[in-house]
Design a protein around this motif. Structure first.
Motif, PDB file in Angstrom:
ATOM      1  N   ARG A   1      -7.650  -4.170  -6.205  1.00  0.00           N
ATOM      2  CA  ARG A   1      -8.273  -4.344  -4.891  1.00  0.00           C
ATOM      3  C   ARG A   1      -8.336  -5.809  -4.463  1.00  0.00           C
ATOM      4  O   ARG A   1      -8.208  -6.139  -3.284  1.00  0.00           O
ATOM      5  CB  ARG A   1      -9.679  -3.732  -4.900  1.00  0.00           C
ATOM      6  CG  ARG A   1     -10.174  -3.375  -3.489  1.00  0.00           C
ATOM      7  CD  ARG A   1     -11.501  -2.679  -3.535  1.00  0.00           C
ATOM      8  NE  ARG A   1     -11.841  -2.151  -2.211  1.00  0.00           N
ATOM      9  CZ  ARG A   1     -13.069  -1.825  -1.844  1.00  0.00           C
ATOM     10  NH1 ARG A   1     -14.085  -1.972  -2.686  1.00  0.00           N
ATOM     11  NH2 ARG A   1     -13.301  -1.343  -0.639  1.00  0.00           N
TER      12      ARG A   1
ATOM     13  N   ARG B   1      -5.201  -6.599  -2.794  1.00  0.00           N
ATOM     14  CA  ARG B   1      -5.112  -5.978  -1.470  1.00  0.00           C
ATOM     15  C   ARG B   1      -5.872  -6.805  -0.420  1.00  0.00           C
ATOM     16  O   ARG B   1      -5.455  -6.917   0.723  1.00  0.00           O
ATOM     17  CB  ARG B   1      -5.680  -4.557  -1.518  1.00  0.00           C
ATOM     18  CG  ARG B   1      -4.759  -3.545  -2.198  1.00  0.00           C
ATOM     19  CD  ARG B   1      -5.390  -2.174  -2.168  1.00  0.00           C
ATOM     20  NE  ARG B   1      -6.106  -1.858  -3.394  1.00  0.00           N
ATOM     21  CZ  ARG B   1      -7.143  -1.050  -3.479  1.00  0.00           C
ATOM     22  NH1 ARG B   1      -7.640  -0.476  -2.390  1.00  0.00           N
ATOM     23  NH2 ARG B   1      -7.724  -0.800  -4.635  1.00  0.00           N
TER      24      ARG B   1
ATOM     25  N   ASP C   1      -3.910  -1.973   2.897  1.00  0.00           N
ATOM     26  CA  ASP C   1      -4.933  -0.965   2.662  1.00  0.00           C
ATOM     27  C   ASP C   1      -5.658  -0.689   3.986  1.00  0.00           C
ATOM     28  O   ASP C   1      -6.294  -1.584   4.560  1.00  0.00           O
ATOM     29  CB  ASP C   1      -5.907  -1.510   1.614  1.00  0.00           C
ATOM     30  CG  ASP C   1      -7.067  -0.582   1.305  1.00  0.00           C
ATOM     31  OD1 ASP C   1      -7.343   0.333   2.104  1.00  0.00           O
ATOM     32  OD2 ASP C   1      -7.718  -0.793   0.268  1.00  0.00           O
TER      33      ASP C   1
ATOM     34  N   GLY D   1      -1.017   2.366  -3.083  1.00  0.00           N
ATOM     35  CA  GLY D   1      -2.427   2.611  -2.820  1.00  0.00           C
ATOM     36  C   GLY D   1      -3.358   1.898  -3.773  1.00  0.00           C
ATOM     37  O   GLY D   1      -3.231   0.705  -4.042  1.00  0.00           O
ATOM     38  N   GLU D   2      -4.294   2.676  -4.317  1.00  0.00           N
ATOM     39  CA  GLU D   2      -5.332   2.094  -5.146  1.00  0.00           C
ATOM     40  C   GLU D   2      -4.848   1.692  -6.528  1.00  0.00           C
ATOM     41  O   GLU D   2      -5.618   1.129  -7.315  1.00  0.00           O
ATOM     42  CB  GLU D   2      -6.514   3.061  -5.249  1.00  0.00           C
ATOM     43  CG  GLU D   2      -7.201   3.276  -3.900  1.00  0.00           C
ATOM     44  CD  GLU D   2      -8.441   4.144  -3.991  1.00  0.00           C
ATOM     45  OE1 GLU D   2      -8.776   4.571  -5.113  1.00  0.00           O
ATOM     46  OE2 GLU D   2      -9.069   4.391  -2.949  1.00  0.00           O
TER      47      GLU D   2
ATOM     48  N   TRP E   1       0.823  -1.208   0.000  1.00  0.00           N
ATOM     49  CA  TRP E   1       0.000   0.000   0.000  1.00  0.00           C
ATOM     50  C   TRP E   1       0.859   1.261   0.000  1.00  0.00           C
ATOM     51  O   TRP E   1       0.509   2.255  -0.619  1.00  0.00           O
ATOM     52  CB  TRP E   1      -0.914  -0.015   1.222  1.00  0.00           C
ATOM     53  CG  TRP E   1      -1.789   1.206   1.356  1.00  0.00           C
ATOM     54  CD1 TRP E   1      -1.582   2.296   2.153  1.00  0.00           C
ATOM     55  CD2 TRP E   1      -2.997   1.461   0.639  1.00  0.00           C
ATOM     56  NE1 TRP E   1      -2.592   3.211   1.994  1.00  0.00           N
ATOM     57  CE2 TRP E   1      -3.480   2.720   1.053  1.00  0.00           C
ATOM     58  CE3 TRP E   1      -3.729   0.749  -0.314  1.00  0.00           C
ATOM     59  CZ2 TRP E   1      -4.650   3.282   0.551  1.00  0.00           C
ATOM     60  CZ3 TRP E   1      -4.901   1.311  -0.814  1.00  0.00           C
ATOM     61  CH2 TRP E   1      -5.347   2.557  -0.379  1.00  0.00           C
TER      62      TRP E   1
END
Length: 524
Positions: A181, A184, A217, A176-177, A165
């Motif tokens: 997802r 994550r 995350d 991050g994003e 992340w």
């Protein structure tokens, strides 16, 4: 228990493969299955679409499957590749803590002088090797997903297995994003399962909070730990196998009987990647055992079963440290005992699936002997079916023709003498040995495939490269300069689209680029 009357399905095969992955991670059986149960729970809590929940399911089952392909490199520096993987769950894997962790595991058990020497070499080149091992891992996982015909949503996430992340992961330093997802979710589920099982839910919650916003995350962490970690509670009590088998109708599909042998070749390549000495071994034993079964008089259907059992008979090798497989001298009593567990571990991987359990019997008997002197159960001839007798002879014949750290490869005539002596001593079945020797004599040298524009010379270089030979050793074996050998290696990597020995090994096995025994002797 899965209903054996149901057709074999993809979920069942991938779940079985995950049991082998547990061995490679140094984790108890069903770690990956429990991780997958948690990943699906978290994906649902996060409101992921049905398609993404299905992707999370398969990404979780396959994310760590590549751990076997980098085992030779891990063993080179750390000795016990299983231990370093198991211990890595204790740390936030970045920066100084990660470097201290790696240095602390270098050359464990060696003398202080040797550890100083290895540390110097590791700082000079080993750190890069470790980073390359992450790439090998990701590439291998994606390769297996492709061979299992899983969709792009799964294949696209797997290369992000080591991203973080906070952007301090590899290989792309995604932040991050930018990290898918689904991956994550899997990152959290993997570590949380280990910490909840070892230290309880409270320990898992503390770990997740400590790594929130760095490794994981933070939004997903909050979902996972809400209600004091209720999502984690009872995870060790669930029937993980059944939940996983029944939990992904969206991407699941039946495996046609005609497709099963090719799928099991994925299992074979996976287990053979454990050590450079084993590359291509299981496929070669399968070819020989299949032909020998027909010589023996078994039906075509029975010969197919023998081939399939041969493809999976060494899955248990994944549960033994590559440092043991690479040892040039005598094994200690505890190391020998671990090696003798290989057939048992193979059986445990196969036994959960009713469809694969039929192969577990002959596959786990490959080291049994007619006089009861084999292992793991000391079965005698009356207990060994023809398939097991043929496999035992075929495996020995092939293994003796391969170089090992503790001995050179034997020529075919010498191997034949050894097998006949085993018959005289009462350890191998005479008819099975006769069938194997007849099959071996009748086999024509296999022509290596022409693929990716590789030249004949590059195929020779590739065969040595994937066995762990250095550029200088490749040059000496082929009678070329080190500079020329290095150029060939660079061209090979470019043509097949990889950047490491382990990835090249997986590619070579998949495409049949490893030479037969007689060809290997000519190459060097």
């Amino acid at each position: 228990m899965t209903d054996p009357s149901r057709p074999l399905r993809l979920a069942e095969l991938v779940a079985s493969l995950s049991l082998a992955t547990d061995l490679g991670l140094g984790q108890p059986q069903e770690h990956v299955l429990r991780q997958t149960v948690l990943a699906v729970r978290l994906a649902e809590a996060a409101g992921l679409s049905e398609a993404d929940r299905a992707a999370a399911y398969y990404v979780s089952l396959l994310a760590w499957v590549g751990c076997v392909a980098d085992s030779p490199e891990m063993a080179r520096w750390f000795g016990d590749d299983l231990r370093i993987r198991a211990d890595s769950y204790d740390i936030d894997k970045t920066g100084l803590p990660m470097m201290a962790f790696l240095l602390g595991h270098l050359a464990e058990g060696a003398s202080p002088l040797r550890r100083i020497s290895v540390t110097g070499r590791f700082l000079a080149g080993g750190v890069r090797d470790t980073m390359d091992s992450f790439l090998t891992h990701c590439r291998t996982a994606a390769d297996i997903a492709e061979r299992l015909d899983l969709p792009a949503t799964v294949r696209g996430a797997l290369p992000q297995a080591f991203e973080r992340w906070d952007g301090r992961g590899v290989p792309g330093g995604l932040r991050g994003e930018a990290i898918i997802r689904v991956m994550r979710v899997v990152h959290i589920a993997d570590d949380a399962e280990v910490h909840a099982r070892v230290g309880g839910v409270d320990a898992a919650v503390r770990m997740l909070r400590s790594r929130s916003g760095t490794e994981f995350d933070p939004e997903l962490v909050e979902l996972c730990i809400r209600g004091d970690g209720a999502m984690l509670d009872g995870l060790d009590q669930v029937d993980a196998w059944q939940q996983v088998i029944d939990g992904c109708a969206a991407l699941d599909r039946p495996i046609p009987a005609a497709e099963l042998t090719d799928v099991l070749a994925v299992f074979a390549d996976y287990s053979d990647a454990k050590a450079t000495w084993f590359l291509g071994h299981s496929r070669a034993v399968a070819d020989l055992a299949d032909a020998a079964a027909r010589e023996y008089g078994l039906s075509a259907e029975q010969a197919v079963t023998v081939r399939r059992a041969a493809l999976v008979c060494r899955l248990g090798t994944i549960g033994v440290s590559t440092g043991i497989w690479n040892k040039p001298g005598p094994l200690t009593a505890s190391e020998r005992e671990r090696v003798r567990m290989v057939p048992y571990l193979t059986e445990r991987v196969l036994a959960r699936s009713p469809h694969l359990a039929a192969l577990a019997g002959p596959a786990s008997m490959v080291y049994e002997r007619m006089d009861g002197s084999g292992y793991p159960r000391g079965l005698t001839g009356s207990m060994l079916p023809p398939a097991a007798r043929i496999l035992a002879a075929a495996q020995m014949f092939r293994a003796l023709g391969e170089q090992r750290p503790h001995r050179p490869a034997m020529a075919p005539d010498e191997r034949a003498r050894v097998l006949r002596a085993e018959v005289t001593a009462g350890r191998l079945d005479g008819d099975a040995v006769a069938a194997v020797l007849a099959a071996a004599q009748g086999r024509r040298p296999r022509k290596r495939a022409q693929i990716a524009g590789l030249t004949a010379r590059e195929l020779d270089v590739l065969a040595l490269l994937v066995r762990g030979r250095s550029t200088r050793e490749i040059a000496h074996a082929l009678g070329i300069s080190p500079r020329t050998a290095g150029s060939h290696v660079e061209h090979i990597y470019t043509k097949i689209g990889v950047h490491s020995r382990g990835s090249a090994a997986v590619f070579a096995m998949r495409h049949g680029l490893l030479p037969d025994e007689d060809q290997a002797e000519k190459i060097g």
